[in-house]
Design an enzyme around this catalytic site. Structure first.
Site, PDB file in Angstrom:
ATOM      1  N   GLU A  21       5.216  -1.220  -0.047  1.00  8.68           N
ATOM      2  CA  GLU A  21       4.498   0.065  -0.022  1.00  8.68           C
ATOM      3  C   GLU A  21       5.244   1.038   0.864  1.00  8.68           C
ATOM      4  OE1 GLU A  21       0.363   0.048   1.133  1.00  8.68           O
ATOM      5  OE2 GLU A  21      -0.031  -1.784   0.009  1.00  8.68           O
ATOM      6  N   GLU A  78      -1.433  -7.372   3.948  1.00  7.06           N
ATOM      7  CA  GLU A  78      -1.749  -6.928   5.306  1.00  7.06           C
ATOM      8  C   GLU A  78      -2.818  -7.782   5.987  1.00  7.06           C
ATOM      9  OE1 GLU A  78      -2.421  -2.706   5.537  1.00  7.06           O
ATOM     10  OE2 GLU A  78      -0.382  -2.242   4.864  1.00  7.06           O
TER      11      GLU A  78
END
Ligand code: NOJ
Length: 452
Positions: A354, A166
């Site tokens: 995720e 991220e």
């Protein structure tokens, strides 16, 4: 009909600072999250929580791996604490830290679980932050050297790496006080930071491939992914366009997936890039775009999407819209359309790195942890994911976030994402109902999702 390919990988994920603890054990250096939580005058994190002990996975990993095996888990995505293996981030190695990951990897393999390594999941060695953190262009080479160390150590044992988790949230720490290092930089500097992250991913990927040409390397963005309120061809097209349209509002652009993926894969910025990005773009040195490396796969962390109308405008969510404990809207469609949009724009395989639900789970009177909401959430999301696969998106696997409840950054330990409950006072692990449910999903390669 829900169906998954026969070679589909079912796994779980976590990150070093969120679960390891052992924050200063055996020669580990401090990281920016240690500093952030230990800040003089109190931690900015909820309840003054910190990751000093977390789930104590640093000591309890054999027990955790044994439990993973019992739950049929096929892959474990974990991150390396850079400061554990290189206390200064760019200097001598800490053999004790490397030994820890050696044993973790060996035990995973011995239990038939594929280890997948994330190189950077936000816990930068503090010594590198003092040198400017990700605003320092030297980071490109420093990160590549670290990647080389890890690739050499795990060559032949680890086949999938993810460079940066991220980048959008790495950047968050440079313009908000809610994430480490908690700096406040101007937007143009943050545009530069994204560029350095893109170059760092690329240099690390080259370093890994130089050591181990067989390894697959991914990059893991997060950010805006739009879903059509009505699933029509026009609705899909508008959702696709809206996904990659960069916001002109201050800072909102920093949550586009394409702020990083366009750089490394398309070697350019989108035409819709806002002023601070365009201003920075004019200063990009010659040769930088040529140095960009497209990853082998896009790892995507997916929790919720933005619903848009047929014109691509944000659609209001109705009153009482279902939300998680973190107040994130429950929008299973995002795991259908998100991978489709990314594959259509970039043409690469996708891995769901995720996905999961935060709940305020409790131990019930019967001593068990019942989490029907998580089961419902995962069932809905996996059903939608199978639609993307049915429509031809190459999805390599699905990694549930998270195996254990863990330290949820600025929310501390209030949020529980695990399929395994952690009783923090005793550190006892209690598999939740969703753990048995997920074990069955894996055992049937998703077929049991057709049952009700
Ligand atoms: C994404 C991050 O990678 C992870 O660290 C975090 O815990 C989950 N989202 C849930 O917020």
């Amino acid at each position: 009909m829900v169906r998954f390919p026969s070679d589909f990988i079912w796994g779980v994920a976590c990150a070093s600072y969120q679960c390891e603890g052992g924050w200063d054990a055996d020669g580990k250096g401090p990281s920016i999250w240690d500093d952030f939580c230990h800040r003089f005058g109190g931690s900015p994190v909820k309840n003054n929580d910190n990751g000093d002990i977390a789930c104590d996975s640093y000591h309890r990993y054999p027990e955790d791996i044994a439990l993973m095996k019992r739950l049929n888990i096929q892959a474990y995505r974990f991150s390396i604490s850079w400061a554990r293996v290189m206390p200064d981030g760019d200097g001598p190695l800490n053999e004790a830290g490397l030994d820890y990951y050696d044993d973790l990897v060996d035990r995973l393999l011995a239990n038939g679980i594929e280890p997948m390594i994330t190189l950077y999941h936000w816990d930068l060695p503090s010594a590198l932050q003092y040198r400017g953190g990700w605003l320092n262009r030297e980071m490109v080479d420093i990160f590549a050297r670290y990647a080389e160390v890890i690739a050499k150590r795990f060559k032949g044992r680890v086949k999938k790496y993810m460079t940066i988790n991220e980048p959008q949230c790495v950047a968050l720490g440079y313009y908000s006080e809610g994430a480490a290092p908690g700096w406040r930089c101007p937007e143009e500097d943050v545009a530069r930071l994204f560029h350095i992250l893109a170059l760092s991913h690329s240099a690390a990927q080259r370093a890994i491939k130089a050591v181990d040409p067989e390894a697959l390397v991914g990059l893991v963005p997060c950010g805006k992914l739009c879903c059509p309120v009505e699933d029509t061809p026009e609705g899909r097209q508008s959702a696709y366009r809206a996904t990659f349209e960069m916001s002109k509002e201050p800072w909102r652009w920093a949550f586009n997936t394409n702020i990083i993926l366009d750089s490394v894969i398309l070697r350019r910025y989108d035409d819709s890039a806002p002023a601070p990005v365009r201003k920075f773009a004019a200063t990009v040195p010659q040769g930088d775009w040529e140095a960009m490396e497209a990853p082998d796969f896009i790892g995507i962390n997916l929790y919720n999407g933005d619903m848009v109308d047929a014109e691509g405008r944000p659609a209001a969510l109705h009153r009482g819209f279902p939300r998680t404990a973190l107040k994130w809207p429950v929008t299973p469609e995002v795991i259908h359309f998100g991978p489709m949009h990314l594959h259509r724009r970039y043409g690469l395989p996708i891995m769901i790195t995720e996905n999961g639900l935060s709940c305020n789970d409790i131990i019930f009177r019967d001593g068990k942890v019942h989490d029907p909401k998580r089961i419902d959430f995962l069932h809905r999301y996996l059903t939608e994911l199978s639609k993307a696969i049915a429509e031809g998106v190459p999805v390599m696997g699905y990694l549930q976030w998270s195996f254990l409840d863990n330290f949820e950054w600025s929310s501390g330990y209030d949020e529980r994402f695990g399929i395994v409950y952690v009783d923090y006072p005793t550190l006892r692990r209690i598999p939740k109902d969703s753990a048995a449910w997920y074990a069955r999903v894996i055992a049937t390669n998703g077929d049991c999702l057709n049952e009700d």
